[in-house]
Motif scaffolding. Structure first.
Motif, PDB file in Angstrom:
ATOM      1  N   LEU A  20      -3.649  -5.973  -7.770  1.00 51.64           N
ATOM      2  CA  LEU A  20      -2.818  -6.935  -6.986  1.00 51.64           C
ATOM      3  C   LEU A  20      -2.083  -5.847  -6.274  1.00 51.64           C
ATOM      4  O   LEU A  20      -1.478  -5.182  -7.092  1.00 51.64           O
ATOM      5  N   SER A  21      -1.628  -6.286  -5.370  1.00 50.76           N
ATOM      6  CA  SER A  21      -0.448  -5.188  -4.318  1.00 50.76           C
ATOM      7  C   SER A  21       0.035  -6.043  -3.041  1.00 50.76           C
ATOM      8  O   SER A  21      -0.327  -6.924  -2.951  1.00 50.76           O
ATOM      9  N   CYS A  22       1.429  -5.646  -3.476  1.00 49.17           N
ATOM     10  CA  CYS A  22       2.330  -6.260  -2.060  1.00 49.17           C
ATOM     11  C   CYS A  22       2.367  -5.101  -1.109  1.00 49.17           C
ATOM     12  O   CYS A  22       3.738  -4.517  -1.992  1.00 49.17           O
ATOM     13  N   ALA A  23       2.773  -5.682  -0.001  1.00 46.38           N
ATOM     14  CA  ALA A  23       3.314  -4.349   0.520  1.00 46.38           C
ATOM     15  C   ALA A  23       4.974  -5.115   1.504  1.00 46.38           C
ATOM     16  O   ALA A  23       4.132  -6.804   1.947  1.00 46.38           O
ATOM     17  N   ALA A  24       5.698  -4.326   1.482  1.00 48.10           N
ATOM     18  CA  ALA A  24       7.041  -5.385   1.677  1.00 48.10           C
ATOM     19  C   ALA A  24       7.264  -4.441   3.256  1.00 48.10           C
ATOM     20  O   ALA A  24       7.248  -2.714   3.156  1.00 48.10           O
ATOM     21  N   SER A  25       7.793  -5.356   3.730  1.00 47.89           N
ATOM     22  CA  SER A  25       9.030  -4.474   4.860  1.00 47.89           C
ATOM     23  C   SER A  25      10.392  -5.202   4.713  1.00 47.89           C
ATOM     24  O   SER A  25      10.613  -6.181   3.593  1.00 47.89           O
ATOM     25  N   GLY A  26      11.503  -4.018   5.176  1.00 48.28           N
ATOM     26  CA  GLY A  26      12.841  -4.769   5.145  1.00 48.28           C
ATOM     27  C   GLY A  26      14.058  -3.473   3.961  1.00 48.28           C
ATOM     28  O   GLY A  26      12.373  -2.489   3.134  1.00 48.28           O
ATOM     29  N   SER A  27      14.499  -3.017   4.855  1.00 45.13           N
ATOM     30  CA  SER A  27      15.501  -1.322   3.628  1.00 45.13           C
ATOM     31  C   SER A  27      15.810  -2.257   2.653  1.00 45.13           C
ATOM     32  O   SER A  27      16.457  -1.121   2.085  1.00 45.13           O
ATOM     33  N   ILE A  28      15.569  -3.822   1.433  1.00 46.99           N
ATOM     34  CA  ILE A  28      16.293  -3.768   0.825  1.00 46.99           C
ATOM     35  C   ILE A  28      15.181  -3.213  -0.232  1.00 46.99           C
ATOM     36  O   ILE A  28      15.184  -4.145  -1.283  1.00 46.99           O
ATOM     37  N   PHE A  29      13.833  -2.672   0.098  1.00 52.17           N
ATOM     38  CA  PHE A  29      12.691  -3.109  -0.711  1.00 52.17           C
ATOM     39  C   PHE A  29      13.048  -2.473  -1.718  1.00 52.17           C
ATOM     40  O   PHE A  29      13.025  -2.445  -3.350  1.00 52.17           O
ATOM     41  N   ARG A  30      13.622  -0.583  -1.866  1.00 50.95           N
ATOM     42  CA  ARG A  30      14.316   0.066  -2.594  1.00 50.95           C
ATOM     43  C   ARG A  30      15.169  -0.636  -3.791  1.00 50.95           C
ATOM     44  O   ARG A  30      15.452   0.288  -4.661  1.00 50.95           O
ATOM     45  N   ILE A  31      15.873  -1.124  -3.581  1.00 54.39           N
ATOM     46  CA  ILE A  31      16.889  -1.503  -4.132  1.00 54.39           C
ATOM     47  C   ILE A  31      17.136  -2.638  -5.166  1.00 54.39           C
ATOM     48  O   ILE A  31      17.751  -3.376  -5.813  1.00 54.39           O
ATOM     49  N   GLY A  32      15.977  -3.410  -4.621  1.00 52.87           N
ATOM     50  CA  GLY A  32      15.407  -4.468  -5.156  1.00 52.87           C
ATOM     51  C   GLY A  32      14.691  -4.439  -6.151  1.00 52.87           C
ATOM     52  O   GLY A  32      14.427  -3.949  -6.944  1.00 52.87           O
ATOM     53  N   LEU A  33      15.427  -6.182  -7.297  1.00 43.19           N
ATOM     54  CA  LEU A  33      14.490  -6.078  -8.305  1.00 43.19           C
ATOM     55  C   LEU A  33      12.902  -6.978  -7.325  1.00 43.19           C
ATOM     56  O   LEU A  33      12.964  -7.817  -6.827  1.00 43.19           O
ATOM     57  N   LEU A  34      12.017  -6.619  -8.102  1.00 43.64           N
ATOM     58  CA  LEU A  34      10.356  -6.793  -7.692  1.00 43.64           C
ATOM     59  C   LEU A  34      10.026  -7.887  -8.833  1.00 43.64           C
ATOM     60  O   LEU A  34       9.705  -6.719  -9.837  1.00 43.64           O
ATOM     61  N   GLY A  35       7.942  -7.861  -8.402  1.00 48.91           N
ATOM     62  CA  GLY A  35       7.396  -8.515  -9.446  1.00 48.91           C
ATOM     63  C   GLY A  35       7.161  -9.933  -9.253  1.00 48.91           C
ATOM     64  O   GLY A  35       6.600 -10.074  -7.267  1.00 48.91           O
ATOM     65  N   TRP A  36       6.263 -10.628  -9.488  1.00 52.04           N
ATOM     66  CA  TRP A  36       5.054 -11.006 -10.118  1.00 52.04           C
ATOM     67  C   TRP A  36       5.076 -12.603 -10.238  1.00 52.04           C
ATOM     68  O   TRP A  36       5.635 -12.086 -11.643  1.00 52.04           O
ATOM     69  N   TYR A  37       4.901 -13.772  -9.965  1.00 49.38           N
ATOM     70  CA  TYR A  37       4.768 -14.646  -9.957  1.00 49.38           C
ATOM     71  C   TYR A  37       3.209 -15.874 -10.668  1.00 49.38           C
ATOM     72  O   TYR A  37       2.733 -14.663  -9.654  1.00 49.38           O
ATOM     73  N   ARG A  38       3.290 -16.326 -11.273  1.00 46.81           N
ATOM     74  CA  ARG A  38       1.876 -16.912 -10.890  1.00 46.81           C
ATOM     75  C   ARG A  38       2.352 -18.748 -11.074  1.00 46.81           C
ATOM     76  O   ARG A  38       2.937 -19.086 -11.962  1.00 46.81           O
ATOM     77  N   GLN A  39       1.359 -18.886 -10.242  1.00 46.57           N
ATOM     78  CA  GLN A  39       1.210 -21.061 -10.587  1.00 46.57           C
ATOM     79  C   GLN A  39      -0.057 -21.504 -10.925  1.00 46.57           C
ATOM     80  O   GLN A  39      -1.148 -21.386  -9.831  1.00 46.57           O
TER      81      GLN A  39
END
Length: 114
Positions: A20-39
């Motif tokens: 899986l891949s997730c592409a993001a826009s926005g300058s906070i990407f580099r400093i944010g916590l990233l992850g995956w949930y599932r339901q």
């Protein structure tokens, strides 16, 4: 404004792999916590994995040793490599970015057949 777009879901047989891949826009990407949930149907949303801005990772016990999360700050992407998939991994997978508030993608379906 932050937008997250997932890709890479699909149908796979048990024992197979998906990325899986997730592409993001926005300058906070580099400093944010990233992850995956599932339901999964009828179940609560479950945290699968996350990765900090420094690269530290954490996984749910149910996926340890099978899933690997990674991020590429230059490309603003976060990936989830899923190996040895099981039918119980079937769910909609959502990527998220957390920095002050939580941002979510629209989700991508992963179906593992037995």
């Amino acid at each position: 404004q932050v937008q997250l777009v997932e890709s890479g879901g699909g149908l796979v047989q048990a024992g197979g792999s998906l990325r899986l891949s997730c592409a993001a826009s926005g300058s906070i990407f580099r400093i944010g916590l990233l992850g995956w949930y599932r339901q999964a149907p009828g179940k609560q949303r479950e945290l699968v994995a996350h990765i900090t801005s420094s690269g530290s990772t954490s996984y749910a016990d149910s996926v340890k040793g099978r899933f690997t999360i990674s991020r590429d700050n230059a490309k603003s992407t976060v990936d989830l490599q899923m190996n040895s998939l099981k039918p119980e991994d079937t769910a909609v997978y959502f990527c998220f970015l957390s920095w002050g508030t939580n941002y979510w993608g629209q989700g991508t379906q992963v179906t593992v057949s037995s």
